[in-house]
Design an enzyme around this catalytic site. Structure first.
Site: not given
Ligand code: 5GP
Length: 127
Positions: A36-37, A93, A102, A106, A108
């Site tokens: 995760d970034i 989520n 996103v 996915h 986590h």
């Molecule tokens: P969500 O909030 O949808 O459950 O999680 C999305 C996750 O994707 C977040 O933890 C965010 O940091 C990660 N994320 C978003 N854009 C990128 C990206 O371009 N690269 C990576 N490696 N992680 C990303």
């Protein structure tokens, strides 16, 4: 070159196609896992299906194998990273209240420190 991207595509489709960089730790025909970034734990990976499934609400009967596969990948990574015994958290989520940002499902994978529970903070209510 013309791109034929589907409207359902997110940044994760571009990571799958290696159009943008990601720190990939696992890949097979069904799934990809990368760091995760914006890590929320010492180990924070995202395990994603290569198939676009926007949210948990979109998981169909035919998707059961691939979604189960994400958890199998989590177990393999836990073993490889040496966190299986101590434990870890996997979470997916869904939509706004779930905190999804996103829209490509996915898992986590969070590890390396004890996780708190419950996993939410009350939002401040406005009068
Ligand atoms: P969500 O909030 O949808 O459950 O999680 C999305 C996750 O994707 C977040 O933890 C965010 O940091 C990660 N994320 C978003 N854009 C990128 C990206 O371009 N690269 C990576 N490696 N992680 C990303």
């Amino acid at each position: 070159m013309t791109q034929h991207n589907s409207p359902e595509e997110t940044i994760f489709s571009r990571i799958i196609r290696k159009e943008i960089p990601a720190d990939i730790v696992y890949e097979d025909e069904l799934a990809l896992a990368f760091k995760d970034i914006n890590p929320q734990a010492p180990v924070h990976l995202l395990i994603i299906p290569k198939k676009i499934i926007p949210t948990t609400n979109h998981i169909s009967k035919d998707d059961r194998e691939v979604v189960g596969h994400l958890h199998w990948v989590a177990a393999q990574l836990a073993e490889q990273l040496g966190v299986a015994h101590d434990g870890f958290r996997t979470v997916m989520n869904c939509n706004e209240y779930g905190g999804q940002t996103v829209y490509h499902i996915h898992l986590h994978f969070l590890a390396g420190k004890p996780m708190g529970w419950p996993p939410y903070q009350e939002r401040l209510k406005t009068a």
